[in-house]
Enzyme design. Structure first.
Site, PDB file in Angstrom:
ATOM      1  N   SER A  38      -8.709 -32.692 -14.717  1.00 51.06           N
ATOM      2  CA  SER A  38      -8.968 -31.363 -15.264  1.00 51.06           C
ATOM      3  C   SER A  38     -10.210 -30.777 -14.611  1.00 51.06           C
ATOM      4  O   SER A  38     -11.056 -31.490 -14.077  1.00 51.06           O
ATOM      5  CB  SER A  38      -9.141 -31.411 -16.785  1.00 51.06           C
ATOM      6  OG  SER A  38     -10.306 -32.123 -17.135  1.00 51.06           O
ATOM      7  N   CYS A  39     -10.282 -29.432 -14.661  1.00 47.16           N
ATOM      8  CA  CYS A  39     -11.442 -28.695 -14.172  1.00 47.16           C
ATOM      9  C   CYS A  39     -11.506 -27.401 -14.971  1.00 47.16           C
ATOM     10  O   CYS A  39     -10.899 -27.306 -16.036  1.00 47.16           O
ATOM     11  CB  CYS A  39     -11.339 -28.445 -12.666  1.00 47.16           C
ATOM     12  SG  CYS A  39      -9.966 -27.392 -12.177  1.00 47.16           S
ATOM     13  N   LEU A  40     -12.210 -26.427 -14.489  1.00 43.31           N
ATOM     14  CA  LEU A  40     -12.355 -25.184 -15.240  1.00 43.31           C
ATOM     15  C   LEU A  40     -11.183 -24.222 -15.030  1.00 43.31           C
ATOM     16  O   LEU A  40     -10.653 -23.680 -15.984  1.00 43.31           O
ATOM     17  CB  LEU A  40     -13.686 -24.510 -14.880  1.00 43.31           C
ATOM     18  CG  LEU A  40     -14.142 -23.377 -15.777  1.00 43.31           C
ATOM     19  CD1 LEU A  40     -14.297 -23.834 -17.218  1.00 43.31           C
ATOM     20  CD2 LEU A  40     -15.467 -22.812 -15.266  1.00 43.31           C
ATOM     21  N   ARG A  52      -8.193 -26.180 -16.940  1.00 43.29           N
ATOM     22  CA  ARG A  52      -6.850 -26.374 -16.449  1.00 43.29           C
ATOM     23  C   ARG A  52      -6.636 -27.855 -16.138  1.00 43.29           C
ATOM     24  O   ARG A  52      -7.536 -28.530 -15.711  1.00 43.29           O
ATOM     25  CB  ARG A  52      -6.616 -25.555 -15.195  1.00 43.29           C
ATOM     26  CG  ARG A  52      -6.805 -24.085 -15.418  1.00 43.29           C
ATOM     27  CD  ARG A  52      -5.480 -23.419 -15.713  1.00 43.29           C
ATOM     28  NE  ARG A  52      -5.696 -21.986 -15.674  1.00 43.29           N
ATOM     29  CZ  ARG A  52      -5.359 -21.174 -16.639  1.00 43.29           C
ATOM     30  NH1 ARG A  52      -4.792 -21.604 -17.702  1.00 43.29           N
ATOM     31  NH2 ARG A  52      -5.586 -19.897 -16.529  1.00 43.29           N
ATOM     32  N   GLY A 106      -8.384 -24.867 -12.586  1.00 40.36           N
ATOM     33  CA  GLY A 106      -7.149 -25.468 -12.104  1.00 40.36           C
ATOM     34  C   GLY A 106      -7.121 -25.792 -10.626  1.00 40.36           C
ATOM     35  O   GLY A 106      -6.346 -26.627 -10.185  1.00 40.36           O
TER      36      GLY A 106
END
Length: 100
Positions: free
Chosen positions: A80-82, A1, A84
């Protein structure tokens, strides 16, 4: 996300389009997640737990640690991350430090 300033959420295509510009993409996942799921091309990894400190570093120290020029407070940045959640936290941290 993904998370960006005026746009709280971006699609993959929007990110691809942004990356054609001068946007800095900061991936706030943990290093083990990068190892497990892979690095996003042309992004730099700064785990969320390091982000506040990183965004307040001396620019030379930032470059040495992250191998990238430190963003100015007016530079376009995408987090970004995994899932959100961390990217939204990262956006909050950056905004609280004066990043626009």
């Amino acid at each position: 996300r993904l998370c960006a300033g005026g746009v709280p959420s971006l699609s993959y295509q929007q990110l691809k389009d942004l990356k054609k510009t001068n946007v800095l993409h900061i991936d706030v996942r943990e290093r083990w997640e990068i190892d497990k799921y892979g690095k996003i091309p042309a992004s730099i990894n700064i785990p969320l737990g390091e982000l506040l400190e990183a965004l307040q570093m001396d620019p030379m120290e930032f470059k040495e640690r992250y191998h990238h020029t430190m963003p100015a407070k007016s530079d376009p940045v995408v987090f970004s991350c995994l899932a959100g959640k961390r990217s939204k936290q990262a956006l909050g941290f950056a905004t609280s430090l004066g990043f626009s």
